[in-house]
Structures are given as structure tokens and as C-alpha cells.
Scaffold this motif. Structure first.
Motif, PDB file in Angstrom:
ATOM      1  N   LYS A  19       0.852  -1.181   0.000  1.00 34.49           N
ATOM      2  CA  LYS A  19       0.000   0.000   0.000  1.00 34.49           C
ATOM      3  C   LYS A  19       0.891   1.235   0.000  1.00 34.49           C
ATOM      4  CE  LYS A  19      -3.848  -0.006   2.306  1.00 34.49           C
ATOM      5  NZ  LYS A  19      -4.898   0.024   3.380  1.00 34.49           N
ATOM      6  N   SER A  20       0.550   2.197  -0.852  1.00 39.39           N
ATOM      7  CA  SER A  20       1.285   3.459  -0.904  1.00 39.39           C
ATOM      8  C   SER A  20       0.378   4.567  -1.416  1.00 39.39           C
ATOM      9  CB  SER A  20       2.515   3.342  -1.822  1.00 39.39           C
ATOM     10  OG  SER A  20       3.143   4.602  -1.986  1.00 39.39           O
ATOM     11  N   HIS A  21       0.423   5.700  -0.731  1.00 36.28           N
ATOM     12  CA  HIS A  21      -0.292   6.886  -1.195  1.00 36.28           C
ATOM     13  C   HIS A  21       0.635   7.858  -1.927  1.00 36.28           C
ATOM     14  CE1 HIS A  21      -3.305   5.463   1.747  1.00 36.28           C
ATOM     15  NE2 HIS A  21      -4.165   6.121   0.992  1.00 36.28           N
ATOM     16  N   ASP A  22       1.858   7.417  -2.200  1.00 34.23           N
ATOM     17  CA  ASP A  22       2.846   8.295  -2.828  1.00 34.23           C
ATOM     18  C   ASP A  22       2.630   8.338  -4.340  1.00 34.23           C
ATOM     19  OD1 ASP A  22       4.983   9.883  -3.377  1.00 34.23           O
ATOM     20  OD2 ASP A  22       6.514   8.507  -2.605  1.00 34.23           O
ATOM     21  N   LEU A  23       1.443   8.801  -4.750  1.00 32.87           N
ATOM     22  CA  LEU A  23       1.093   8.790  -6.169  1.00 32.87           C
ATOM     23  C   LEU A  23       1.875   9.816  -6.969  1.00 32.87           C
ATOM     24  CD1 LEU A  23      -2.784   8.282  -5.954  1.00 32.87           C
ATOM     25  CD2 LEU A  23      -0.962   6.570  -6.025  1.00 32.87           C
ATOM     26  N   GLU A  24       2.364  10.842  -6.309  1.00 37.28           N
ATOM     27  CA  GLU A  24       3.180  11.834  -7.019  1.00 37.28           C
ATOM     28  C   GLU A  24       4.381  11.168  -7.673  1.00 37.28           C
ATOM     29  OE1 GLU A  24       5.835  15.873  -6.130  1.00 37.28           O
ATOM     30  OE2 GLU A  24       4.623  14.976  -4.531  1.00 37.28           O
ATOM     31  N   HIS A  25       4.997  10.210  -6.970  1.00 35.64           N
ATOM     32  CA  HIS A  25       6.157   9.525  -7.531  1.00 35.64           C
ATOM     33  C   HIS A  25       5.752   8.306  -8.372  1.00 35.64           C
ATOM     34  CE1 HIS A  25       8.159  11.821  -4.242  1.00 35.64           C
ATOM     35  NE2 HIS A  25       9.102  11.919  -5.175  1.00 35.64           N
ATOM     36  N   LEU A  26       4.750   7.582  -7.922  1.00 33.15           N
ATOM     37  CA  LEU A  26       4.322   6.403  -8.679  1.00 33.15           C
ATOM     38  C   LEU A  26       3.725   6.773 -10.033  1.00 33.15           C
ATOM     39  CD1 LEU A  26       2.821   4.318  -5.752  1.00 33.15           C
ATOM     40  CD2 LEU A  26       4.558   3.484  -7.345  1.00 33.15           C
ATOM     41  N   HIS A  27       3.052   7.918 -10.091  1.00 34.05           N
ATOM     42  CA  HIS A  27       2.417   8.363 -11.342  1.00 34.05           C
ATOM     43  C   HIS A  27       3.253   9.420 -12.068  1.00 34.05           C
ATOM     44  CE1 HIS A  27      -1.882   7.050  -9.911  1.00 34.05           C
ATOM     45  NE2 HIS A  27      -1.122   6.038 -10.268  1.00 34.05           N
ATOM     46  N   LYS A  28       4.541   9.394 -11.834  1.00 38.55           N
ATOM     47  CA  LYS A  28       5.391  10.403 -12.460  1.00 38.55           C
ATOM     48  C   LYS A  28       5.276  10.378 -13.985  1.00 38.55           C
ATOM     49  CE  LYS A  28      10.155  11.961 -12.962  1.00 38.55           C
ATOM     50  NZ  LYS A  28      11.584  11.657 -12.724  1.00 38.55           N
ATOM     51  N   GLN A  29       5.154   9.193 -14.568  1.00 39.98           N
ATOM     52  CA  GLN A  29       5.054   9.073 -16.032  1.00 39.98           C
ATOM     53  C   GLN A  29       3.610   8.929 -16.499  1.00 39.98           C
ATOM     54  OE1 GLN A  29       7.649   5.781 -16.954  1.00 39.98           O
ATOM     55  NE2 GLN A  29       9.502   6.991 -16.615  1.00 39.98           N
ATOM     56  N   GLY A  30       2.683   9.116 -15.570  1.00 36.51           N
ATOM     57  CA  GLY A  30       1.271   9.032 -15.900  1.00 36.51           C
ATOM     58  C   GLY A  30       0.592   7.921 -15.121  1.00 36.51           C
ATOM     59  N   ARG A  31      -0.698   8.033 -15.014  1.00 38.07           N
ATOM     60  CA  ARG A  31      -1.496   7.014 -14.336  1.00 38.07           C
ATOM     61  C   ARG A  31      -1.437   5.720 -15.139  1.00 38.07           C
ATOM     62  NH1 ARG A  31      -7.089   8.965 -11.773  1.00 38.07           N
ATOM     63  NH2 ARG A  31      -7.305   7.344 -10.186  1.00 38.07           N
ATOM     64  N   PHE A  32      -1.342   4.599 -14.464  1.00 33.79           N
ATOM     65  CA  PHE A  32      -1.211   3.321 -15.181  1.00 33.79           C
ATOM     66  C   PHE A  32      -2.009   2.236 -14.497  1.00 33.79           C
ATOM     67  CE2 PHE A  32       2.224   3.419 -12.048  1.00 33.79           C
ATOM     68  CZ  PHE A  32       2.102   2.178 -11.442  1.00 33.79           C
ATOM     69  N   LEU A  46      10.896  -0.393  -9.656  1.00 37.11           N
ATOM     70  CA  LEU A  46      10.546   0.968 -10.077  1.00 37.11           C
ATOM     71  C   LEU A  46      11.723   1.684 -10.723  1.00 37.11           C
ATOM     72  CD1 LEU A  46       8.377   2.148  -7.032  1.00 37.11           C
ATOM     73  CD2 LEU A  46       7.588   1.274  -9.225  1.00 37.11           C
ATOM     74  N   GLY A  47      12.940   1.288 -10.351  1.00 36.53           N
ATOM     75  CA  GLY A  47      14.128   1.920 -10.930  1.00 36.53           C
ATOM     76  C   GLY A  47      14.423   1.470 -12.335  1.00 36.53           C
ATOM     77  N   GLY A  48      14.017   0.259 -12.684  1.00 42.87           N
ATOM     78  CA  GLY A  48      14.234  -0.241 -14.038  1.00 42.87           C
ATOM     79  C   GLY A  48      15.695  -0.310 -14.416  1.00 42.87           C
ATOM     80  N   LEU A  49      16.048   0.376 -15.478  1.00 46.80           N
ATOM     81  CA  LEU A  49      17.408   0.404 -15.996  1.00 46.80           C
ATOM     82  C   LEU A  49      18.344   1.224 -15.114  1.00 46.80           C
ATOM     83  CD1 LEU A  49      19.251  -0.280 -18.463  1.00 46.80           C
ATOM     84  CD2 LEU A  49      18.364   1.777 -19.566  1.00 46.80           C
ATOM     85  N   HIS A  50      17.787   2.007 -14.216  1.00 47.46           N
ATOM     86  CA  HIS A  50      18.557   2.979 -13.443  1.00 47.46           C
ATOM     87  C   HIS A  50      18.649   2.580 -11.973  1.00 47.46           C
ATOM     88  CE1 HIS A  50      18.432   5.521 -17.028  1.00 47.46           C
ATOM     89  NE2 HIS A  50      17.165   5.135 -17.135  1.00 47.46           N
ATOM     90  N   GLU A  51      19.086   3.501 -11.162  1.00 47.32           N
ATOM     91  CA  GLU A  51      19.208   3.245  -9.736  1.00 47.32           C
ATOM     92  C   GLU A  51      17.829   2.963  -9.130  1.00 47.32           C
ATOM     93  OE1 GLU A  51      22.052   3.103  -7.894  1.00 47.32           O
ATOM     94  OE2 GLU A  51      23.032   3.159  -9.865  1.00 47.32           O
ATOM     95  N   PRO A  52      17.794   2.248  -7.989  1.00 46.58           N
ATOM     96  CA  PRO A  52      16.501   2.024  -7.319  1.00 46.58           C
ATOM     97  C   PRO A  52      15.763   3.338  -7.097  1.00 46.58           C
ATOM     98  CG  PRO A  52      18.201   0.663  -6.317  1.00 46.58           C
ATOM     99  CD  PRO A  52      18.898   1.556  -7.306  1.00 46.58           C
ATOM    100  N   TYR A  53      14.477   3.293  -7.303  1.00 46.57           N
ATOM    101  CA  TYR A  53      13.631   4.494  -7.221  1.00 46.57           C
ATOM    102  C   TYR A  53      12.785   4.367  -5.959  1.00 46.57           C
ATOM    103  CZ  TYR A  53      10.208   8.011  -8.831  1.00 46.57           C
ATOM    104  OH  TYR A  53       9.382   9.107  -8.952  1.00 46.57           O
ATOM    105  N   LYS A  54      13.060   5.220  -4.991  1.00 47.08           N
ATOM    106  CA  LYS A  54      12.416   5.098  -3.697  1.00 47.08           C
ATOM    107  C   LYS A  54      11.113   5.891  -3.640  1.00 47.08           C
ATOM    108  CE  LYS A  54      16.525   3.999  -1.010  1.00 47.08           C
ATOM    109  NZ  LYS A  54      17.298   4.277   0.222  1.00 47.08           N
ATOM    110  N   ILE A  55      10.125   5.258  -3.037  1.00 40.30           N
ATOM    111  CA  ILE A  55       8.840   5.889  -2.787  1.00 40.30           C
ATOM    112  C   ILE A  55       8.484   5.661  -1.327  1.00 40.30           C
ATOM    113  CG2 ILE A  55       8.012   5.527  -5.146  1.00 40.30           C
ATOM    114  CD1 ILE A  55       6.309   3.175  -3.966  1.00 40.30           C
ATOM    115  N   LYS A  56       7.467   6.330  -0.860  1.00 37.89           N
ATOM    116  CA  LYS A  56       6.989   6.099   0.498  1.00 37.89           C
ATOM    117  C   LYS A  56       6.038   4.899   0.486  1.00 37.89           C
ATOM    118  CE  LYS A  56       4.881   8.307   4.521  1.00 37.89           C
ATOM    119  NZ  LYS A  56       4.149   7.091   4.873  1.00 37.89           N
TER     120      LYS A  56
END
Length: 578
Positions: free
Chosen positions: A227-240, A289-299
Motif C-alpha cells: 500500500k502506498s499513497h505516494d502517487l506523485e512519484h508512482l504516477h510520475k510518467q502518468g497514471r497506469f 521501479l528503478g528499471g534500468l537505473h538506480e533504485p527508485y524510492k517511494i513512500k
């Protein structure tokens, strides 16, 4: 496969229980078992469902009930209730392909319509090519909990928890199941009919010595449901809805938005030899979430549950026991990888097929030979769907191959980088059948002895990509909105329906002999006489179309001339000659 003798001796054997002849025993109370019980109840048949777990699954698993499954739920009056539990109808079902959320945008997308837009598409097309119901995003844990509640309330369904199957044996006249009631003792259930919905590791299948064609894949995944409410970071590339990630020379995993609010699931690929316990849930989420790059941290608010998953591609060698007392359905009969969402949806199709056929036999409307056609009809569909799920996975693996040599190029502004992005974009545009292959979902055709070929017509070609409306026997009858704005499906009765298209001035019924024969054979038959429906008549291709309870066409023709001919048609489609 054998139980521990000392454990058996410690449990008291309770009195054998003979299941009444009008009742079906179902092993397994997951979605397919519950759907089977619900279909039987719709046709007035009782069932006993034995389920090991007292609580429904905590895992979302399936997250899309496809259009065909929604039609089947509509048939038994449950589609509208389920929609109240799903993702809001105005939200599009967008799929993104990305190299990591640290980047500004995804490199490709599939833009599936919302339910509201899907309904508009159905109404505007109205050419037979569309389903009667749009798909619906709803997680399996929600679906299963809802179905459990419905089954518990249904007086025709006896849902028992805490029952574990120990063994099963088929005799000439019956099946005998030994089950352990946890904390109580062993029971022996003796039943005319048993439906095994006990999952991929089905004990029913193993005790009947039914093998599998296929098996586990090499890939395995760590699944983390959080569970995460950190939609600002999760939806950075758009809602999915789905977010597919790509890493260095490999598939980087996937993220699934379960409820469009705060619940997500990641699929983290496990390398060979890696102990999943050495990977924290948080690190797995950040890495995907980081994919090809460094780990991408969210809350992360809460990790709900985690487990490992190894996809399997397999189909059972038989879907029924030799004496037709036991039938496999759902994962007990077939397993496939998740791409395309065919797993549980195929299982729901199994449930409806065996459900209506068993009900027809138990209620005295059909001969037992009808049950032989369960395997004849459903096994080829299982192979077809398993194969297609592999095709969809191959689309993502081809993208990995395109990235393999120099994956960093995808972020480059060089001509090579621009060229690679265009190539990947076009690749996903050209191969967008995942969750769009309506030929797979709705266009499957039963080549079955109870679907009588049309001697005056030509069997239509089948395409996995699109549904081609047809009433060729074995096909799903096309959906049309009639001139009074009703669905043609709403004119179909619970059991068999004879749809007859007539001119407005016509006086005599071409289907009268079929109605007379049905009355003589005591077969419940709805006679839907549609006058002046030129569009529907054209799409349905014949003035007389006999539709089965599952919406598939059993027979079609221009006329029936005698009572004997009509009786022969009805007897054939109800298994008298199987």
C-alpha cells in the motif's frame, strides 16, 4: 501423494456421507469453484463446496475480468453487482513501458479505454463485433470474497471451510472422496459428480493419474503486494494499470495498480540461485521501479503480503475421468503465464460449461453423453489461450532483445537513441494484442458433436486478434442492440432459446416444430420471436438460431419441416447421440 499412516490413525473416521443425486460435490472454493456453484444454483441444482482455507486469498492474482467473463456473469445476474466493486468506470486502463520512473516519460504505451468509453464503443458500433459487457478491473481477492458471500447466502450452496482432500477414487457408478475436516476427523463423501477446482497442484488430478502437457517455466518472481499513497512519484510518467519495466539486458519486472487508489503489486524477477529471503520487500519495490537505473524510492505505507511465483504453462491430458464422475476446471485443468489475463477467465468459462451441462443432466433435460463434450469443447480452448499468453510474453521479450546490446541508448538524444525509441514504440504499437485479442476472448468456436454444422454454409475463419461475428454452430452468438434499445441477449431464456427472425407481416412461425418437440421432450425452451429486426437478422445470418445456455449456437437453419426433424435436432444438441 500418500498420507502419513500415523497421521491417518490419529484421526477418527466419521460416517460416510452419500451426496444426494441432485447435488454436485465441488472440491475447492476459489473463484472457479464458487462460479461453478453459482452456475449450478442458477439452474436450480444444489452443490456442496469443500474448501481448505477459512479465509479468502489475500493475493490479488487476477486483476481483469474480461468481456466474455462479464457476459457469463451477466447471464446469471451478477455483472452489475461486481461492477460496484471494481475500478471506477471513468478511469482508462493504460499500460506503460518504461526504463525507470526516474525518467520523465515512458517510451511506449497501450491506451485501453475506460469502461465508460468501452460502453460508448459498443453502442456506436452495433455491428455484432462488440461484447454485451465491457471488461472490469477487479482484484481476485475482492472477487473471491464477494463470491464467497454470495454463495454463503444461496440456499442451494453448502459452502464448508476447513476441509482438505486426502484422496479420491472413481468407481463405475460414483466417485469417493476422503477429506479431512481440520480438527475433527476424516469424512468419506460418495457422489455421482465431483468437480475438481483445487488449483494447479490439484490432488484430484494426481490421484486420478491425469498427467500434464507442459510444466513450470524457467522464470520465477518475487511478488510484493503493498500500500502506498505516494502517487506523485508512482504516477510520475502518468497514471497506469500495468507498468512494464526494462533493465540491463533483461525484463525488469512489472507493477500493477490494483484499485487506482493506494494498492499496488510488483513482480520482481528472481535470478537463478538467488534466495528470495535475502531481498527485502522494500528493496524489491525500489529496484523494479528503478528499471534500468538506480533504485527508485517511494513512500511505502504497508507491505501487505509477499510470496514467490513460478509461472507454469500446462494443460491436463484429460479434463474428465473415464466414467464421467469427475471433471477438472480452472488451474487444475490448465495453467498459463499471466500476460493476457487468460488464467482465471478461462477457468470461469470452464465453470459455466460444466455447470450448465451437469445441471441439464441432473434436471433430466439432457443425456449423460452431453458431459463428454466438456473436454471436447474446453480442452482446445485451454491450449489456444495458453499458447496466446506465450505470444504476449514474447512481445516483451522481443523488446528486451531490442534493448540488449546497448540499453543506455534508449535515453540518448543521438540518432541511434532516437532510432531505438522509434523502433520500440512501433514494436508495441504493432503488437498490442495483450488484453485486446477479442478473437481469443470471444471468438472461440466449439467443434463439438452437440453443435450441429450448417450444411448450407461455410465455417468462418478464426483470427486471434478480432472477433468476427457469426452464428456458425459452436460460435458465441453475436451481441446486437435491437430497435427498442434492448440487448438481444436479454431476450434469451435461462436454458435453450430458439431465436426466430420474422418479417413484421409474417403470420406463421418457422420454429413451431422445434417448440412442439421441446414440449414433447419436456425441454425448457424459450422462443424469442423478433419482428422487423433487419440488422440483427443480417448479423445472425439465419432466420432460426438455437442458442445454448452459455450463449453459444447449437444449431441454425432456414426452416424445420417436421416434428421428427425438430426432435432429432434437440436430441442431438442435448447429448442423446454422444
Amino acid at each position: 501423494m500418500e498420507s502419513d499412516p500415523s497421521d491417518t490413525e490419529s484421526r477418527p473416521m466419521l460416517e460416510p456421507q452419500k451426496v444426494p443425486d441432485d447435488t454436485v460435490l465441488i472440491i475447492g472454493g476459489g473463484p472457479v469453484g464458487l462460479m461453478t456453484a453459482s452456475v449450478l444454483a442458477y439452474f436450480g441444482v444444489r452443490s456442496i463446496v469443500l474448501e481448505r482455507n477459512a479465509e479468502p486469498t489475500r493475493w490479488p492474482k487476477m486483476d481483469l475480468t474480461n468481456a466474455r467473463s462479464m457476459e457469463l456473469l451477466r447471464k446469471i445476474g451478477l455483472a452489475d453487482q461486481l461492477r460496484e466493486l471494481g475500478v471506477p468506470s471513468n478511469i482508462p486502463y493504460t499500460v506503460l513501458m518504461s526504463t525507470g520512473l526516474s525518467q520523465d516519460s515512458a517510451f511506449a504505451s497501450w491506451d485501453h479505454p475506460s469502461v465508460d468509453q468501452y460502453r460508448q464503443n459498443i453502442e456506436s458500433a452495433n455491428d455484432g463485433s462488440q461484447p454485451a459487457e465491457p471488461y472490469l478491473r477487479v482484484s481476485q481477492n475482492i472477487f473471491e470474497t464477494w463470491m464467497r458471500d454470495l454463495c454463503q447466502e444461496n440456499p442451494l450452496i453448502d459452502l464448508k471451510y476447513g476441509f482438505k482432500l486426502e484422496s479420491i477414487q472413481e468407481l463405475e457408478q460414483e466417485a469417493r472422496c476422503t477429506v479431512v475436516e481440520i480438527g475433527q476427523g476424516e469424512h468419506e463423501y460418495i457422489s455421482n459428480y465431483v468437480i475438481a477446482c483445487d488449483g494447479a497442484s490439484s490432488r484430484c488430478r494426481k490421484f486420478l493419474d491425469i498427467g500434464l502437457d507442459g510444466g513450470p517455466t524457467e522464470a520465477s518472481f518475487l511478488l510484493v503486494h503493498f500500500k502506498s499513497h505516494d502517487l506523485e512519484h508512482l504516477h510520475k510518467q502518468g497514471r497506469f494499470w500495468h507498468l512494464f519495466m526494462f533493465a540491463n539486458g533483461t525484463f525488469g519486472g512489472a507493477v500493477i495498480s490494483q484499485n487506482e487508489k493506494d494498492i499496488f503489486t510488483i513482480h520482481y524477477p528472481l535470478l537463478n540461485g538467488v534466495d528470495e529471503s535475502s531481498i527485502s520487500s522494500e528493496d524489491a519495490i525500489y529496484t523494479v521501479l528503478g528499471g534500468l537505473h538506480e533504485p527508485y524510492k517511494i513512500k511505502i505505507d504497508e507491505v501487505l503480503v509477499r510470496s514467490t511465483f513460478r509461472p507454469s504453462i500446462a494443460v491436463a491430458n484429460s479434463f474428465a475421468s473415464p466414467e464421467l464422475h469427475l471433471f477438472l476446471a480452472g488451474d487444475a485443468a490448465h495453467q498459463n503465464i499471466p500476460t493476457g489475463g487468460y488464467g482465471m477467465n478461462t477457468g470461469l468459462g470452464d465453470a459455466f460449461d460444466i455447470g450448465w451441462k451437469l445441471a441439464a443432466v441432473i434436471n433430466g433435460h439432457a443425456q449423460k453423453g452431453l458431459l463428454r463434450t466438456y473436454e471436447t469443447e474446453r480442452k482446445p480452448i485451454a491450449y489456444q489461450n495458453v499458447q496466446r499468453s506465450g505470444v504476449h510474453m514474447g512481445v516483451h521479450l522481443k523488446a528486451v532483445a531490442l534493448l540488449d546490446d546497448r540499453p543506455e541508448l534508449i535515453e540518448s538524444s543521438s540518432p541511434e537513441g532516437i532510432g531505438l525509441r522509434k523502433k520500440l514504440f512501433q514494436h508495441y504499437k504493432d503488437n498490442d494484442g495483450e488484453n485486446k485479442d477479442m478473437g481469443i476472448e470471444m471468438g472461440y468456436l466449439y467443434d463439438s458433436p452437440v453443435c450441429l454444422p450448417d450444411s448450407t454454409g461455410t465455417k468462418p475463419n478464426w483470427e486471434p486478434r478480432r472477433y468476427l461475428p457469426s452464428t456458425w454452430p459452436g460460435s458465441r452468438a453475436p451481441h446486437i442492440i435491437l430497435s427498442d434499445n434492448s440487448s438481444i441477449f436479454d431476450h434469451l431464456g435461462p436454458f435453450f432459446t430458439l431465436v426466430e427472425f420474422q418479417d413484421r407481416e409474417a403470420e406463421n412461425s418457422r420454429g413451431r416444430w422445434l417448440v412442439t418437440a421441446a414440449n414433447a421432450l419436456k425441454i425448457p425452451l424459450e422462443h424469442a420471436q423478433l419482428r422487423g429486426e433487419a440488422l440483427a437478422a443480417r448479423v445472425w445470418e439465419r432466420p432460426l438460431v438455437l442458442v445454448r445456455p452459455d450463449g453459444h449456437v447449437a444449431w441454425r437453419g432456414d426452416h424445420v419441416d417436421t416434428l421428427s426433424q425438430a426432435s432429432g435436432i434437440l436430441e442431438a444438441v442435448l447429448g442423446y447421440y454422444c
